[in-house]
Scaffold this motif. Sequence first.
Motif, PDB file in Angstrom:
ATOM      1  N   GLN A  90       0.821  -1.204   0.000  1.00 19.21           N
ATOM      2  CA  GLN A  90       0.000   0.000   0.000  1.00 19.21           C
ATOM      3  C   GLN A  90       0.855   1.253   0.000  1.00 19.21           C
ATOM      4  N   PRO A  91       0.289   2.367  -0.496  1.00 22.29           N
ATOM      5  CA  PRO A  91       1.032   3.639  -0.402  1.00 22.29           C
ATOM      6  C   PRO A  91       1.486   3.875   1.036  1.00 22.29           C
ATOM      7  N   GLY A  92       2.744   4.266   1.174  1.00 14.16           N
ATOM      8  CA  GLY A  92       3.314   4.477   2.504  1.00 14.16           C
ATOM      9  C   GLY A  92       4.156   3.308   2.980  1.00 14.16           C
ATOM     10  N   ASP A  93       3.976   2.118   2.375  1.00 15.43           N
ATOM     11  CA  ASP A  93       4.777   0.940   2.764  1.00 15.43           C
ATOM     12  C   ASP A  93       6.209   1.108   2.269  1.00 15.43           C
ATOM     13  N   HIS A  94       7.173   0.848   3.162  1.00 14.99           N
ATOM     14  CA  HIS A  94       8.576   0.836   2.757  1.00 14.99           C
ATOM     15  C   HIS A  94       8.984  -0.619   2.574  1.00 14.99           C
ATOM     16  N   ALA A  95       9.711  -0.918   1.520  1.00 20.28           N
ATOM     17  CA  ALA A  95      10.087  -2.311   1.264  1.00 20.28           C
ATOM     18  C   ALA A  95      11.330  -2.385   0.396  1.00 20.28           C
ATOM     19  N   THR A  96      11.825  -3.609   0.250  1.00 22.41           N
ATOM     20  CA  THR A  96      12.938  -3.892  -0.661  1.00 22.41           C
ATOM     21  C   THR A  96      12.358  -4.552  -1.895  1.00 22.41           C
ATOM     22  N   PHE A  97      12.702  -4.032  -3.065  1.00 23.14           N
ATOM     23  CA  PHE A  97      12.132  -4.495  -4.321  1.00 23.14           C
ATOM     24  C   PHE A  97      13.187  -5.211  -5.151  1.00 23.14           C
ATOM     25  N   HIS A  98      12.883  -6.449  -5.538  1.00 21.35           N
ATOM     26  CA  HIS A  98      13.779  -7.260  -6.375  1.00 21.35           C
ATOM     27  C   HIS A  98      13.190  -7.257  -7.775  1.00 21.35           C
ATOM     28  N   TYR A  99      13.969  -6.781  -8.753  1.00 25.10           N
ATOM     29  CA  TYR A  99      13.384  -6.534 -10.068  1.00 25.10           C
ATOM     30  C   TYR A  99      14.365  -6.809 -11.191  1.00 25.10           C
ATOM     31  N   ALA A 100      13.800  -6.986 -12.386  1.00 21.07           N
ATOM     32  CA  ALA A 100      14.607  -7.056 -13.608  1.00 21.07           C
ATOM     33  C   ALA A 100      14.557  -5.659 -14.210  1.00 21.07           C
ATOM     34  N   PRO A 101      15.704  -4.978 -14.316  1.00 26.22           N
ATOM     35  CA  PRO A 101      15.684  -3.568 -14.720  1.00 26.22           C
ATOM     36  C   PRO A 101      15.338  -3.361 -16.189  1.00 26.22           C
ATOM     37  N   LEU A 102      14.810  -2.190 -16.496  1.00 28.13           N
ATOM     38  CA  LEU A 102      14.600  -1.794 -17.888  1.00 28.13           C
ATOM     39  C   LEU A 102      15.961  -1.685 -18.558  1.00 28.13           C
ATOM     40  N   ARG A 103      16.056  -2.259 -19.756  1.00 30.27           N
ATOM     41  CA  ARG A 103      17.340  -2.294 -20.450  1.00 30.27           C
ATOM     42  C   ARG A 103      17.852  -0.902 -20.813  1.00 30.27           C
ATOM     43  N   ASP A 104      16.923   0.031 -21.010  1.00 28.06           N
ATOM     44  CA  ASP A 104      17.372   1.364 -21.431  1.00 28.06           C
ATOM     45  C   ASP A 104      17.850   2.212 -20.267  1.00 28.06           C
ATOM     46  N   GLY A 105      17.857   1.622 -19.068  1.00 28.43           N
ATOM     47  CA  GLY A 105      18.432   2.324 -17.921  1.00 28.43           C
ATOM     48  C   GLY A 105      17.490   3.256 -17.201  1.00 28.43           C
ATOM     49  N   SER A 106      16.255   3.407 -17.693  1.00 28.81           N
ATOM     50  CA  SER A 106      15.351   4.304 -16.966  1.00 28.81           C
ATOM     51  C   SER A 106      14.875   3.633 -15.685  1.00 28.81           C
ATOM     52  N   SER A 107      14.314   4.446 -14.801  1.00 30.32           N
ATOM     53  CA  SER A 107      14.008   3.994 -13.433  1.00 30.32           C
ATOM     54  C   SER A 107      12.758   3.153 -13.411  1.00 30.32           C
TER      55      SER A 107
END
Lengths: 131, 259
Positions: A90-107
């Motif tokens: 939910q909005p306001g939750d702090h967490a650690t996010f494990h992700y496959a990044p966008l290849r073009d380097g954007s966030s």
Amino acid sequence: MVSPKIILVAASLLLGFGGVAAAHHSGAAYDTEHPRTMEGTVKTVNWTNPHITFVIEADAKDGAPAQTWVFEVSSPGVLTRSGWTKKSLQPGDHATFHYAPLRDGSSGGFLMRVTLPNGQELSFSLTPSDQ
Amino acid sequence: MNMAMTKSVTFCGVVALIAMVTLSPAGAAPSDFDGVWLPDVKDQHRQEKENPPPWKAEILAQVEHQIAEEKAGRPFLVLSHCLPHGMPTWMLINHNAFEWLTTPGRVTMLGEVDGNRMRRIYTDGRPHPDDPDPTLHGHSIGHWEGDVLVVDTTAIVPQAYIASSEAVGIPNDGDMHIVERLYLAKPNVLNDELEITAPKVLTAPWKTTRIFRRYPERHYEIIEGECQQEDLVPAKDAYGNDIFVSHPQRPDGSVSTAK
């Protein structure tokens, strides 16, 4: 808050990625070979179709302003069957996010797993594991 | 044991044997197919490599170009619009659940994610129309051969893709004919044996079996989702009413980080 039926299948999701990513498009935009981790706070949850997205404010570092990231996951159907609800993150939750990044380097990227402050993990799969 | 008792014991044994045979999983009633089915995505991926369609040479060149473009990070979008996959692609590459509903004279498959995925399979004995209006799902008629629903589909628009994945697919270009044999391989495993004849793009009829699973103890439901709903975000109009406004994602469908 979080269903006890959350299934930790990050490994199978990583292995089965190609084309698994999304209901409607190839996962080619994401670098699944080099997953990364970042920490931040949820700003917005777009619980929508075909991809739920989470807008995250990254933790500010070294005086630089906090950046806005956007992660996508699968559909409401897939996440619901993996034990998520709209309130799992939910909005306001702090967490650690494990992700496959966008290849073009954007966030942004394809979100695979979330670690909550209490240690609980949220992930999802197209295939419920047989118990 | 006297004669009467032997006869009754034998009779009971025969009845028991008949009961065992008729109550075996092979004795499926049409309504046994009802419920929410999830596709076997791992098997879909396996078949991308092991059982590709027998493309004509000039079509194979297009397919290989699509594969190369995806590897290069410029994936072709088979589903670039809000139209349903249609046939046969819905059965081939869909990652979401569908609901099988049996009603008199019909089987209806209701898809998830895009509310417009629906197949009506008429089991009331009607033939295909002489002059049909082609559609994305085509005109499907079915009949039961024992425990197998045999479905014949024609009148599919030429624009309907034969897709191997969301980034690899070719329109059937017309005159496609699909025959399916749908049956319960196990009580909660549905097999859809498709035979796809597409003379404009395939060298021969393509056979592929797609697997779907049901999880009755988990009580899965179909979750509503509308096409490209993600390109809309909640907002307010000038009066303060709740509306959706456009917030498009990237051209390749991936998330947009632009403000």
